[in-house]
Design an enzyme around this catalytic site. Sequence first.
Site, PDB file in Angstrom:
ATOM      1  N   LYS A   1       0.812  -1.226   0.000  1.00  0.00           N
ATOM      2  CA  LYS A   1       0.000   0.000   0.000  1.00  0.00           C
ATOM      3  C   LYS A   1       0.842   1.271   0.000  1.00  0.00           C
ATOM      4  O   LYS A   1       0.387   2.331  -0.401  1.00  0.00           O
ATOM      5  CB  LYS A   1      -0.949   0.016   1.199  1.00  0.00           C
ATOM      6  CG  LYS A   1      -0.272   0.083   2.548  1.00  0.00           C
ATOM      7  CD  LYS A   1      -1.337   0.252   3.640  1.00  0.00           C
ATOM      8  CE  LYS A   1      -0.789   0.007   5.024  1.00  0.00           C
ATOM      9  NZ  LYS A   1      -0.721  -1.413   5.386  1.00  0.00           N
TER      10      LYS A   1
ATOM     11  N   HIS B   1       2.587  -3.700  14.651  1.00  0.00           N
ATOM     12  CA  HIS B   1       3.071  -2.632  13.773  1.00  0.00           C
ATOM     13  C   HIS B   1       3.162  -1.375  14.615  1.00  0.00           C
ATOM     14  O   HIS B   1       2.141  -0.862  15.071  1.00  0.00           O
ATOM     15  CB  HIS B   1       2.109  -2.426  12.601  1.00  0.00           C
ATOM     16  CG  HIS B   1       2.406  -1.207  11.790  1.00  0.00           C
ATOM     17  ND1 HIS B   1       3.590  -1.040  11.106  1.00  0.00           N
ATOM     18  CD2 HIS B   1       1.690  -0.087  11.566  1.00  0.00           C
ATOM     19  CE1 HIS B   1       3.577   0.126  10.503  1.00  0.00           C
ATOM     20  NE2 HIS B   1       2.439   0.731  10.772  1.00  0.00           N
TER      21      HIS B   1
ATOM     22  N   GLU C   1       7.282  -5.781   7.827  1.00  0.00           N
ATOM     23  CA  GLU C   1       6.459  -5.240   6.726  1.00  0.00           C
ATOM     24  C   GLU C   1       6.852  -3.798   6.441  1.00  0.00           C
ATOM     25  O   GLU C   1       6.017  -2.885   6.565  1.00  0.00           O
ATOM     26  CB  GLU C   1       4.979  -5.273   7.118  1.00  0.00           C
ATOM     27  CG  GLU C   1       4.422  -6.641   7.393  1.00  0.00           C
ATOM     28  CD  GLU C   1       3.027  -6.581   8.020  1.00  0.00           C
ATOM     29  OE1 GLU C   1       2.580  -5.475   8.390  1.00  0.00           O
ATOM     30  OE2 GLU C   1       2.401  -7.627   8.132  1.00  0.00           O
TER      31      GLU C   1
END
Length: 418
Positions: free
Chosen positions: A63, A189, A265
């Site tokens: 994204k 995250h 990520e």
Amino acid sequence: MSELKEKIHMIDNEMTVEEIIKVIVGTKEISDPFFIFDVSDLVNKVIKWQQTLPRVKPFYSVKCNDNSLVLQILAKLGINFDCASKGEIKKVLDLGVNPSSIIFSNPAKMISHIKYAKSMNVDITKFDNELELYKIKSIYPSCKLIIHISYDTQYPLGIKYGCDPLTEAPSLMELAYNLGLSVVGVSFHVDSKCNKPAVFKRAIANSANIFQLAQELGFKNMHLLNIGGGFDGNKNASLDNITGLVNDALNEWFPLNNGVTIIAEPGRYFVTSAFTLSTKILSIKNHSNDENHIMYFINDGVYGSFNSVLYDRSVVIPKSLYEFPMRPVYQSSIWGPTCDGLDQVVEFVNMPKMEMGEWITFEDMGAYALRIASKFNEFSLPKIFAVANQNTWEQFKNTSISDEHFSTMSIVDALKIQ
Ligand code: PLP
């Protein structure tokens, strides 16, 4: 045009992005904004990651910037992918990436997207609530699961996603066990653009506790820790302040050879500095309340490439393409082209007096800029000119990247036939 959009043009090893921009604007009258995508910068980021976080396997967060060249280059360099939706999964699979290199990383998934993941053998996803577990149980019970824990609820994403490691995770893990689902790991995250490295340490410690809990519950296949994104990717940023701490915390809580694979990520880390935006001044006026304050209107704004100024309160740094040491410096502000009062790119900056038609550049524009940009008021989105230095060409010689994307035509010649 397609020549420019799809191709990577070779530049000398010594040539800077600024020099390329000068060549481009000096070659042809251009009225739209444009990006330079420095492929070599992206490649260097991958190398740097591998050197500084050798235990951590990156799954690039699509994204952040889903430009197809970015994805293809990362895939060629062996990077895996974090996808949030059916569309992102499809985009990555269409590049020939193996389904096992993809995590369906969205904790709250649409049923049709779970079905798609199943049909394409993308077999690992996250959860952070009960309903998601029941959905997976009924649609894709063989899917491997990662429990997503929150590290801090101060940041919006911390509120939106993640279960509390102490108060919610135990009952969720128990439910997953009772449903016969296969939980294989833990993820978190931290704040995107994390500026508090200590939160990584706390989150890694919390994750270790969940591993312990999983063992007590009887899970047999816990082998994955996903430390998320949040690694700064600006030109001047260094991974070093964070990596020492992350590596130490990993060694403390997940020592080498304990059977746990560490993944991450990262989004902005890879792409931020690879993209530089060039904008042109289209109008100028004095501020109505302060005649010493100059307002510059440029051809891209917060509804376009500067969207993060609006939704993420990002601060972007303008730089005149040419230096004008003899010109007087004025208090200035920079505004986007739309007929909307919110469209302010830079609230305040001291700049040499600029003229209409001159160029202002912005470095570090590769993250969350291109994909979110809209064509509000029907202003054009920037073109992307991809360049790579000779070293990068050597590296990709005789690969599908060079076969499909390397252009022997200089960027100037390509521009002329546009
Ligand atoms: N992983 C998750 C779950 C995210 O929500 C995000 C971004 O918000 C990322 C990874 C990528 O973060 P960054 O671009 O800061 O590395």
